[in-house]
Design a protein around this motif. Structure first.
Motif, PDB file in Angstrom:
ATOM      1  N   ARG A   1       1.062  -1.542   0.446  1.00 54.10           N
ATOM      2  CA  ARG A   1       0.247   0.343  -0.429  1.00 54.10           C
ATOM      3  C   ARG A   1       0.754   1.949   0.019  1.00 54.10           C
ATOM      4  O   ARG A   1       1.740   1.470   0.494  1.00 54.10           O
ATOM      5  N   SER A   2       0.592   2.185  -0.618  1.00 53.83           N
ATOM      6  CA  SER A   2       1.682   3.875  -0.564  1.00 53.83           C
ATOM      7  C   SER A   2       1.117   4.096   0.176  1.00 53.83           C
ATOM      8  O   SER A   2       0.044   4.559   1.858  1.00 53.83           O
ATOM      9  N   GLN A   3       1.810   5.414   0.699  1.00 54.53           N
ATOM     10  CA  GLN A   3       1.924   5.640   2.387  1.00 54.53           C
ATOM     11  C   GLN A   3       0.950   7.250   1.600  1.00 54.53           C
ATOM     12  O   GLN A   3       0.442   7.893   2.445  1.00 54.53           O
ATOM     13  N   HIS A   4       0.983   7.623   0.073  1.00 55.12           N
ATOM     14  CA  HIS A   4       0.333   8.379  -0.051  1.00 55.12           C
ATOM     15  C   HIS A   4      -1.110   8.204  -0.222  1.00 55.12           C
ATOM     16  O   HIS A   4      -2.026   7.478  -0.998  1.00 55.12           O
TER      17      HIS A   4
ATOM     18  N   ILE B   1       9.573  -2.273 -10.106  1.00 60.87           N
ATOM     19  CA  ILE B   1       8.306  -1.515 -10.253  1.00 60.87           C
ATOM     20  C   ILE B   1       8.292  -0.514  -8.790  1.00 60.87           C
ATOM     21  O   ILE B   1       7.239   0.095  -8.700  1.00 60.87           O
ATOM     22  N   VAL B   2       7.503  -1.324  -7.783  1.00 59.86           N
ATOM     23  CA  VAL B   2       7.114  -1.909  -6.394  1.00 59.86           C
ATOM     24  C   VAL B   2       7.192  -0.191  -5.894  1.00 59.86           C
ATOM     25  O   VAL B   2       6.611   0.622  -5.331  1.00 59.86           O
ATOM     26  N   GLY B   3       8.832   0.197  -5.763  1.00 60.69           N
ATOM     27  CA  GLY B   3       8.947   1.469  -5.146  1.00 60.69           C
ATOM     28  C   GLY B   3       8.386   2.404  -6.309  1.00 60.69           C
ATOM     29  O   GLY B   3       7.955   3.347  -5.664  1.00 60.69           O
ATOM     30  N   PRO B   4       9.093   2.611  -7.144  1.00 60.00           N
ATOM     31  CA  PRO B   4       8.294   3.741  -8.007  1.00 60.00           C
ATOM     32  C   PRO B   4       6.768   4.192  -8.323  1.00 60.00           C
ATOM     33  O   PRO B   4       6.649   5.197  -8.005  1.00 60.00           O
ATOM     34  N   LEU B   5       6.634   2.660  -8.459  1.00 60.60           N
ATOM     35  CA  LEU B   5       4.419   3.149  -8.096  1.00 60.60           C
ATOM     36  C   LEU B   5       4.088   3.107  -6.534  1.00 60.60           C
ATOM     37  O   LEU B   5       2.954   3.580  -7.175  1.00 60.60           O
ATOM     38  N   THR B   6       4.587   3.176  -6.210  1.00 58.68           N
ATOM     39  CA  THR B   6       3.798   3.297  -4.681  1.00 58.68           C
ATOM     40  C   THR B   6       4.622   4.077  -3.905  1.00 58.68           C
ATOM     41  O   THR B   6       3.634   4.586  -3.470  1.00 58.68           O
ATOM     42  N   ASP B   7       5.393   4.090  -4.171  1.00 57.53           N
ATOM     43  CA  ASP B   7       6.404   5.712  -3.714  1.00 57.53           C
ATOM     44  C   ASP B   7       6.828   6.335  -4.701  1.00 57.53           C
ATOM     45  O   ASP B   7       8.031   7.066  -4.472  1.00 57.53           O
ATOM     46  N   PRO B   8       6.180   7.245  -5.572  1.00 56.74           N
ATOM     47  CA  PRO B   8       5.755   7.690  -7.154  1.00 56.74           C
ATOM     48  C   PRO B   8       7.132   9.634  -6.427  1.00 56.74           C
ATOM     49  O   PRO B   8       8.565   9.402  -6.925  1.00 56.74           O
TER      50      PRO B   8
ATOM     51  N   ALA C   1       8.811  11.749  -9.272  1.00 56.51           N
ATOM     52  CA  ALA C   1       6.891  11.728 -10.030  1.00 56.51           C
ATOM     53  C   ALA C   1       6.130  12.106  -9.008  1.00 56.51           C
ATOM     54  O   ALA C   1       6.264  12.699  -7.932  1.00 56.51           O
ATOM     55  N   SER C   2       4.726  12.689  -9.419  1.00 58.28           N
ATOM     56  CA  SER C   2       3.903  13.307  -8.562  1.00 58.28           C
ATOM     57  C   SER C   2       3.770  12.082  -7.556  1.00 58.28           C
ATOM     58  O   SER C   2       3.060  11.012  -7.761  1.00 58.28           O
ATOM     59  N   ALA C   3       2.435  13.018  -6.467  1.00 57.52           N
ATOM     60  CA  ALA C   3       1.908  11.609  -5.450  1.00 57.52           C
ATOM     61  C   ALA C   3       0.880  11.522  -6.188  1.00 57.52           C
ATOM     62  O   ALA C   3       0.482  10.429  -5.160  1.00 57.52           O
ATOM     63  N   GLU C   4      -0.281  12.617  -7.135  1.00 60.01           N
ATOM     64  CA  GLU C   4      -1.112  12.273  -7.689  1.00 60.01           C
ATOM     65  C   GLU C   4      -0.645  10.961  -8.211  1.00 60.01           C
ATOM     66  O   GLU C   4      -1.674   9.998  -8.870  1.00 60.01           O
ATOM     67  N   ASP C   5       0.779  10.239  -8.138  1.00 66.33           N
ATOM     68  CA  ASP C   5       0.446   9.043  -9.374  1.00 66.33           C
ATOM     69  C   ASP C   5       0.747   7.966  -8.703  1.00 66.33           C
ATOM     70  O   ASP C   5       1.255   6.898  -9.090  1.00 66.33           O
ATOM     71  N   ALA C   6       0.317   7.724  -7.493  1.00 63.23           N
ATOM     72  CA  ALA C   6       0.669   7.039  -6.593  1.00 63.23           C
ATOM     73  C   ALA C   6      -0.011   5.696  -6.597  1.00 63.23           C
ATOM     74  O   ALA C   6      -1.206   5.902  -6.593  1.00 63.23           O
TER      75      ALA C   6
ATOM     76  N   LEU D   1      11.136   3.076 -17.619  1.00 61.97           N
ATOM     77  CA  LEU D   1      10.281   3.019 -17.917  1.00 61.97           C
ATOM     78  C   LEU D   1       8.557   2.507 -18.285  1.00 61.97           C
ATOM     79  O   LEU D   1       7.051   3.704 -18.443  1.00 61.97           O
ATOM     80  N   PHE D   2       8.324   1.564 -18.028  1.00 62.28           N
ATOM     81  CA  PHE D   2       7.767   1.113 -17.398  1.00 62.28           C
ATOM     82  C   PHE D   2       6.465   2.147 -15.604  1.00 62.28           C
ATOM     83  O   PHE D   2       5.164   1.910 -16.492  1.00 62.28           O
ATOM     84  N   SER D   3       6.935   2.300 -15.688  1.00 56.68           N
ATOM     85  CA  SER D   3       6.675   2.641 -14.655  1.00 56.68           C
ATOM     86  C   SER D   3       6.398   4.030 -15.051  1.00 56.68           C
ATOM     87  O   SER D   3       4.688   4.872 -14.042  1.00 56.68           O
ATOM     88  N   GLN D   4       6.391   5.479 -16.172  1.00 58.80           N
ATOM     89  CA  GLN D   4       6.255   6.359 -16.356  1.00 58.80           C
ATOM     90  C   GLN D   4       4.989   5.734 -17.303  1.00 58.80           C
ATOM     91  O   GLN D   4       4.404   6.607 -17.154  1.00 58.80           O
ATOM     92  N   GLU D   5       5.062   4.681 -17.922  1.00 62.43           N
ATOM     93  CA  GLU D   5       4.054   4.419 -18.404  1.00 62.43           C
ATOM     94  C   GLU D   5       2.528   4.003 -17.802  1.00 62.43           C
ATOM     95  O   GLU D   5       1.986   4.291 -18.400  1.00 62.43           O
ATOM     96  N   MET D   6       2.704   3.486 -16.611  1.00 60.98           N
ATOM     97  CA  MET D   6       1.549   3.310 -15.794  1.00 60.98           C
ATOM     98  C   MET D   6       1.369   4.641 -15.503  1.00 60.98           C
ATOM     99  O   MET D   6      -0.221   4.795 -15.224  1.00 60.98           O
ATOM    100  N   ARG D   7       1.764   5.394 -15.169  1.00 63.60           N
ATOM    101  CA  ARG D   7       1.292   6.958 -14.386  1.00 63.60           C
ATOM    102  C   ARG D   7       0.913   7.946 -15.452  1.00 63.60           C
ATOM    103  O   ARG D   7      -0.490   7.455 -15.762  1.00 63.60           O
ATOM    104  N   ALA D   8       1.200   7.813 -16.817  1.00 58.01           N
ATOM    105  CA  ALA D   8       0.201   8.105 -18.019  1.00 58.01           C
ATOM    106  C   ALA D   8      -0.723   6.993 -18.677  1.00 58.01           C
ATOM    107  O   ALA D   8      -1.864   8.136 -18.972  1.00 58.01           O
ATOM    108  N   ALA D   9      -0.668   6.071 -18.561  1.00 53.97           N
ATOM    109  CA  ALA D   9      -1.577   5.157 -18.534  1.00 53.97           C
ATOM    110  C   ALA D   9      -2.610   5.045 -17.998  1.00 53.97           C
ATOM    111  O   ALA D   9      -3.888   5.484 -18.515  1.00 53.97           O
ATOM    112  N   PHE D  10      -2.714   5.743 -16.828  1.00 52.13           N
ATOM    113  CA  PHE D  10      -4.027   5.582 -15.948  1.00 52.13           C
ATOM    114  C   PHE D  10      -3.859   7.148 -15.324  1.00 52.13           C
ATOM    115  O   PHE D  10      -5.606   6.423 -14.616  1.00 52.13           O
TER     116      PHE D  10
END
Length: 406
Positions: free
Chosen positions: A102-105, A127-134, A139-144, A393-402
Motif C-alpha cells: 500500500r502506498s503512503q500517499h 517497479i514496486v518502489g517507483p509506483l507505490t512511492d513516486p 514523480a508526483s504523489a498523485e501518480d501513486a 520506462l514501465f513505471s512512467q507508462e503506468m502513470r501516464a496510462a491511468f
C-alpha cells in the motif's frame, strides 16, 4: 519453503477467506542440492551451427551454470522478497500467493499486476518502489499506486491446482475475488504474456470496481492477418510500414518460436527433464523468444543490459526451488484462448508497445481491437519482460496510462 503457519490442505479450508502472512525461507539443503545438480550436469554436444537456430547455445548455458553454481546468491533474492508484505489466501480451493504494498500517499490507485511464463513475481520487484512511492522516484504523489502482485496458480509460491480447469478465465475470476477480499472497490489491472490473457478476461467479466486495464503484450491481430499467417500466405500488399513490421515479427515467431508453447500446450507432463535438471530448466526458460534470448546471451557475455545475470537466475531459481516447472507448463494445456486475437474488451484499455516484444502491435490494430483505447505509446527500448528490463520506462507508462482514470 516455510510460511508463518502451516499451509492447510484444500479440503480443510473450504470457506476460509483468511489472508495469512507469508515468508519465503528455503532450507540450506535445497540450495546445496541445487549446486550439486548444476555441478554434475551431463552436457550435450555443442550445436553444429554458428547461431541459435538449433536452440539455446552451449556456451551461453555453460556461462549461466558457472555463475549459478559459483556466484549467484539466492539468499539476497529471498531477502528482497521478504522485505515486501507477502500473503497467501485460498481462492477456489487453491492457495494464492501475492505481494501487497500500500502506498503512503492518500488516494493511491489500486492495481493488480500479473506476470506470465517464464516470468514470475521477480519481474515486478523493480517497479514496486517507483509506483507505490513516486515522490522518491521523481514523480508526483498523485501518480501513486497500491500494488497487488499475485503468483499465477502453479507458479512460484502459489498452490498447484489438483484439478483441471485453471485457465485464464478461472484465474481472472480468482483475481477479482482477491481484489474484493482486499477491500478494493475501484482498481485497475495490468499484464503481459499470460498476464495479458488474465487481465483481458477480467475486463471481459466487467466486475464492479475494475475501471480499466493496461497491457504491454496486447491481443490485436486481425482475423484476416491471423488466417494469412496460419496459411503461410504472403503479406497483404496494403499493410502500412508499422503493420508490415508486426507481420514480419509474427511470421518469424510462428515459424521459429513456438516449440516451447506447442510442447507445453500438448504434453506438459512429459517435461520431467526440466523438473530434474536445473540446467535443463534454465535452458528451457531461456528459449522463450528470440529477442529475449539474444539479450540474455549478451548479459552472460558481460554486456550491460536491462537485466543482470543475477536477475535471470533469481527467476529460474524460484521455479526450481518451488518445483513449478511442470505445474506452470499446464497453463498452456489448460488455455484454449487464441493468444493474439482481439477478445472484444469494452473497458478502457491502455497499450504500451515495446519494440523487442514478440510483436510490436500497430496503433491501427490496437484501435480496432480496443474501441475504448485511452493510451497508446511506442517505446524506444524494451522487450517481453518490460517491467523487469525497463522498470523506469514501465513505471512512467503506468502513470501516464491511468492518469485519466484517477
Amino acid at each position: 519453503m516455510t510460511i508463518t503457519e502451516p499451509r492447510p490442505d484444500a479440503e480443510h479450508r473450504e470457506g476460509d477467506t483468511s489472508i495469512r502472512p507469508f515468508t519465503a525461507a528455503f532450507p540450506d539443503s535445497d540450495l546445496e542440492d541445487l549446486r550439486r545438480r548444476i555441478h554434475e550436469t551431463r552436457w550435450p554436444d555443442r550445436e553444429i551451427v554458428s547461431d541459435a537456430s538449433q536452440g539455446v547455445q552451449l556456451d551461453v548455458v555453460k556461462k549461466l551454470a558457472r555463475h549459478w553454481e559459483q556466484g549467484h546468491d539466492w539468499r539476497a533474492a529471498e531477502a528482497r522478497l521478504n522485505e515486501l508484505p507477502q500473503f497467501v489466501t485460498a481462492i477456489d480451493g487453491v492457495d494464492i500467493h501475492f505481494i501487497h504494498v500500500r502506498s503512503q500517499h492518500p488516494g493511491a490507485l489500486p492495481m493488480i499486476v500479473t506476470h506470465g511464463w517464464p516470468g514470475s513475481i521477480i519481474e515486478q520487484l523493480k517497479i514496486v518502489g517507483p509506483l507505490t512511492d513516486p515522490t522518491a522516484h521523481g514523480a508526483s504523489a498523485e501518480d501513486a499506486f497500491d500494488l497487488v502482485i499475485p503468483s499465477l496458480p502453479g507458479h512460484g509460491f502459489s498452490g498447484k491446482p489438483s484439478e483441471t480447469g485453471w485457465d485464464p478465465i478461472r484465474i481472472a475470476r480468482a483475481w477479482i475475488e482477491l481484489m474484493q477480499r482486499l477491500g478494493y472497490d475501484r482498481y485497475v489491472a495490468q499484464g503481459g504474456d499470460w498476464g495479458n490473457a488474465v487481465t483481458e478476461q477480467m475486463a471481459l467479466l466487467e466486475p464492479a470496481g475494475l475501471v480499466g486495464i493496461h497491457t504491454n503484450m496486447p491481443a490485436t491481430v486481425p482475423d484476416s492477418i491471423q488466417a494469412a499467417l496460419t496459411n503461410g500466405d504472403a503479406a497483404p500488399e496494403d499493410l502500412s510500414a508499422e503493420e508490415r513490421g508486426a507481420w514480419d515479427q509474427l511470421a518469424f515467431f510462428y515459424a521459429h518460436g513456438l516449440a516451447y508453447a506447442q510442447e507445453m500446450g500438448n504434453r506438459p507432463q512429459t517435461l520431467y527433464g526440466i523438473a530434474d535438471s536445473p540446467v535443463g530448466l534454465a535452458a528451457w526458460m531461456l528459449d522463450h523468444d528470440a529477442r529475449s534470448y539474444d539479450l540474455i546471451a549478451r548479459v552472460f557475455d558481460g554486456a550491460s543490459e536491462g537485466l543482470t545475470p543475477d536477475d535471470i537466475l533469481d527467476n529460474v531459481t524460484l521455479y526450481w526451488l518451488t518445483n513449478t516447472a511442470v505445474s506452470s507448463a499446464r497453463l498452456y494445456w489448460e488455455s484454449k484462448l487464441p493468444f493474439f486475437a482481439p477478445k472484444g474488451v469494452k473497458l478502457p484499455v491502455a497499450v504500451s508497445v515495446f519494440p523487442d516484444e514478440i510483436y510490436a502491435a500497430p496503433r491501427s490494430w490496437a484501435t480496432q481491437a480496443y474501441p475504448n483505447l485511452i493510451h497508446f505509446n511506442r517505446l524506444e527500448r524494451g522487450g517481453h519482460f518490460a517491467a523487469w528490463e525497463q522498470p523506469e520506462l514501465f513505471s512512467q507508462e503506468m502513470r501516464a496510462a491511468f492518469r485519466s482514470l484517477r
